[in-house]
Design an enzyme around this catalytic site. Sequence first.
Site, PDB file in Angstrom:
ATOM      1  N   CYS A 113       1.497 -10.095  -6.982  1.00  0.00           N
ATOM      2  CA  CYS A 113       2.942  -9.556  -6.283  1.00  0.00           C
ATOM      3  C   CYS A 113       3.736 -11.216  -6.382  1.00  0.00           C
ATOM      4  CB  CYS A 113       2.976  -8.077  -5.390  1.00  0.00           C
ATOM      5  SG  CYS A 113       1.860  -7.260  -6.018  1.00  0.00           S
ATOM      6  N   HIS A 250       9.748  -8.587  -2.224  1.00  0.00           N
ATOM      7  CA  HIS A 250       9.303  -7.978  -2.977  1.00  0.00           C
ATOM      8  C   HIS A 250       9.468  -5.874  -2.510  1.00  0.00           C
ATOM      9  CE1 HIS A 250       5.837  -6.416  -4.841  1.00  0.00           C
ATOM     10  NE2 HIS A 250       4.582  -6.250  -4.061  1.00  0.00           N
ATOM     11  N   ASN A 280       5.649   0.346  -6.063  1.00  0.00           N
ATOM     12  CA  ASN A 280       5.407  -0.792  -6.872  1.00  0.00           C
ATOM     13  C   ASN A 280       5.331  -1.415  -8.314  1.00  0.00           C
ATOM     14  OD1 ASN A 280       4.377  -3.792  -5.876  1.00  0.00           O
ATOM     15  ND2 ASN A 280       3.102  -2.890  -3.942  1.00  0.00           N
TER      16      ASN A 280
HETATM   17  O1  UT7 Z   1       2.362  -5.313  -3.273  1.00  0.00           O
HETATM   18  C1  UT7 Z   1       1.009  -6.251  -2.820  1.00  0.00           C
HETATM   19  C2  UT7 Z   1       0.779  -6.037  -1.935  1.00  0.00           C
HETATM   20  N1  UT7 Z   1       0.651  -4.769  -1.140  1.00  0.00           N
HETATM   21  C3  UT7 Z   1       0.394  -3.783  -0.223  1.00  0.00           C
HETATM   22  O2  UT7 Z   1       1.791  -4.506   0.545  1.00  0.00           O
HETATM   23  C4  UT7 Z   1       0.281  -2.089   0.418  1.00  0.00           C
HETATM   24  C5  UT7 Z   1       0.426  -2.428   1.784  1.00  0.00           C
HETATM   25  N2  UT7 Z   1      -0.404  -1.199   2.375  1.00  0.00           N
HETATM   26  C6  UT7 Z   1       0.057  -0.413   2.299  1.00  0.00           C
HETATM   27  O3  UT7 Z   1       1.314  -0.434   2.312  1.00  0.00           O
HETATM   28  C7  UT7 Z   1      -0.139   0.891   3.595  1.00  0.00           C
HETATM   29  O4  UT7 Z   1      -1.286   0.270   3.924  1.00  0.00           O
HETATM   30  C8  UT7 Z   1      -0.537   2.379   2.760  1.00  0.00           C
HETATM   31  C9  UT7 Z   1       0.585   2.752   1.332  1.00  0.00           C
HETATM   32  C10 UT7 Z   1      -1.135   1.598   0.976  1.00  0.00           C
HETATM   33  C11 UT7 Z   1      -1.743   2.905   2.969  1.00  0.00           C
HETATM   34  O5  UT7 Z   1      -0.432   3.964   4.360  1.00  0.00           O
HETATM   35  P1  UT7 Z   1      -1.565   3.380   5.710  1.00  0.00           P
HETATM   36  O6  UT7 Z   1      -0.594   4.380   6.355  1.00  0.00           O
HETATM   37  O7  UT7 Z   1      -1.984   2.432   5.568  1.00  0.00           O
HETATM   38  O8  UT7 Z   1      -2.654   4.961   5.788  1.00  0.00           O
HETATM   39  P2  UT7 Z   1      -3.445   4.910   5.653  1.00  0.00           P
HETATM   40  O9  UT7 Z   1      -4.621   3.513   4.813  1.00  0.00           O
HETATM   41  O10 UT7 Z   1      -4.281   4.283   6.750  1.00  0.00           O
HETATM   42  O11 UT7 Z   1      -4.291   6.321   5.486  1.00  0.00           O
HETATM   43  C12 UT7 Z   1      -4.244   7.367   6.573  1.00  0.00           C
HETATM   44  C13 UT7 Z   1      -4.717   8.652   5.696  1.00  0.00           C
HETATM   45  C14 UT7 Z   1      -6.319   8.380   5.674  1.00  0.00           C
HETATM   46  O12 UT7 Z   1      -6.605   9.482   5.497  1.00  0.00           O
HETATM   47  P3  UT7 Z   1      -7.294   9.513   6.956  1.00  0.00           P
HETATM   48  O13 UT7 Z   1      -8.662   8.636   6.544  1.00  0.00           O
HETATM   49  O14 UT7 Z   1      -6.405   8.881   8.438  1.00  0.00           O
HETATM   50  O15 UT7 Z   1      -8.544  11.194   6.972  1.00  0.00           O
HETATM   51  C15 UT7 Z   1      -6.245   8.581   4.109  1.00  0.00           C
HETATM   52  O16 UT7 Z   1      -7.894   8.926   3.378  1.00  0.00           O
HETATM   53  O17 UT7 Z   1      -4.265   9.077   4.656  1.00  0.00           O
HETATM   54  C16 UT7 Z   1      -4.774   9.292   3.746  1.00  0.00           C
HETATM   55  N3  UT7 Z   1      -4.413   9.043   1.903  1.00  0.00           N
HETATM   56  C17 UT7 Z   1      -3.853  10.096   1.379  1.00  0.00           C
HETATM   57  N4  UT7 Z   1      -3.869  11.483   1.868  1.00  0.00           N
HETATM   58  C18 UT7 Z   1      -2.431  11.873   0.542  1.00  0.00           C
HETATM   59  C19 UT7 Z   1      -4.755   8.143   1.626  1.00  0.00           C
HETATM   60  N5  UT7 Z   1      -3.831   7.823   0.157  1.00  0.00           N
HETATM   61  C20 UT7 Z   1      -3.942   9.016   0.552  1.00  0.00           C
HETATM   62  C21 UT7 Z   1      -2.596  10.011  -0.479  1.00  0.00           C
HETATM   63  N6  UT7 Z   1      -2.012  11.362  -0.676  1.00  0.00           N
HETATM   64  N7  UT7 Z   1      -2.071   9.053  -1.259  1.00  0.00           N
END
Ligand code: UT7
Length: 323
Positions: A113, A250, A280
């Site tokens: 990225c 980005h 992204n």
């Molecule tokens: O480009 C390179 C750099 N990349 C980035 O900068 C990405 C950085 N990370 C992020 O943008 C965020 O961490 C994400 C968007 C990937 C995730 O957001 P988050 O607030 O960190 O969510 P999480 O991973 O902590 O997941 C929260 C919950 C989980 O459920 P439980 O364990 O709390 O019950 C996941 O299973 O959301 C659930 N979940 C989803 N639910 C519905 C994860 N993906 C999904 C989904 N739809 N697609």
Amino acid sequence: MRRSVLVGCGSYLPDRLVTNFDLEKILDTSNDWIVERSGIHQRYFAAEGQLTSDLATHAAERALHAAGLRGGDVDLVVLATATPDQTFPATATKVQARLGMTRGAAFDIQAVCSGFIYALAVANNFIRTGQADVAVVIGAETFSRILDWQDRTTAVLFGDGAGAVVLKGVKGHGDISDRGVLSTHLHSDGRHGHLLYVDGGPSSSKQVGHLRMSGREVFRHAVVNLAEVVTETLTANGLTAADIDWVVPHQANRRILDGTAKKLGIDPAKMVVTVDQHANTSAASVPLALTAAVRDGRIKTGDLVLLEAMGGGFTWGAGLVRM
Ligand code: UT7
């Protein structure tokens, strides 16, 4: 002394628009979750048979057109991608041939990225040292090809696209009020490779592999690293956040953009945001966003624009450009 001036930019998005509602039909996810956690509403996917080099060539042609130049004027192509057409040859050489450029050099850069910032830094240094006169710097990706449709935590976050800029060498070192690339700042820290990677590749596996990400950890590092490299860029140029006209970050997550702006005291109205429209697109996201803001008249000649990105590796970096 020489410096490089950004004389044109262009971008290309494939035709296939995929909304969050489309993804709801094939994954255990919801529009509400995707919008709330990432700010993404839609993304574009390349058609079957449409390659990274196709997207890159369209973007490069548009950037050259905006610059009033032709392929024959170019003596350097630097293409940032993590999704090349093939393991080799470099996707850049395919673009070179299609632009009608038969001299100079063309090669790929791999910093995921952050790739566009790395490519910009490399091309800028080639021009400053007299090794190139006109460079096309491209970020192009087809991340749809490396997504795992069994993994809802990553599949909803990425899209395909390409963006490009043309850099032209001019005489003179210039100062901060002159048009040109004022500075670039690159970093990497390979200790974090396991947090964002593809589980395949020619040396390690028979498969191309799929993208794997520990989203929460990447998020945490992104805000810290981006704030640090933006501060480094401002300090190197004797500036404060208030001096910057536009930040083109980005586009990974709306919350990362908001968090970085808040940490640095940057007016959120100065942040160019396209993550809602494009998701992204990895190395393509900065030149896609830059082109969008130039095209709609926000970014004008003479504006001071700060570009920044963070990605797998980890890699991160920033560049300051007087447009
Ligand atoms: O480009 C390179 C750099 N990349 C980035 O900068 C990405 C950085 N990370 C992020 O943008 C965020 O961490 C994400 C968007 C990937 C995730 O957001 P988050 O607030 O960190 O969510 P999480 O991973 O902590 O997941 C929260 C919950 C989980 O459920 P439980 O364990 O709390 O019950 C996941 O299973 O959301 C659930 N979940 C989803 N639910 C519905 C994860 N993906 C999904 C989904 N739809 N697609």
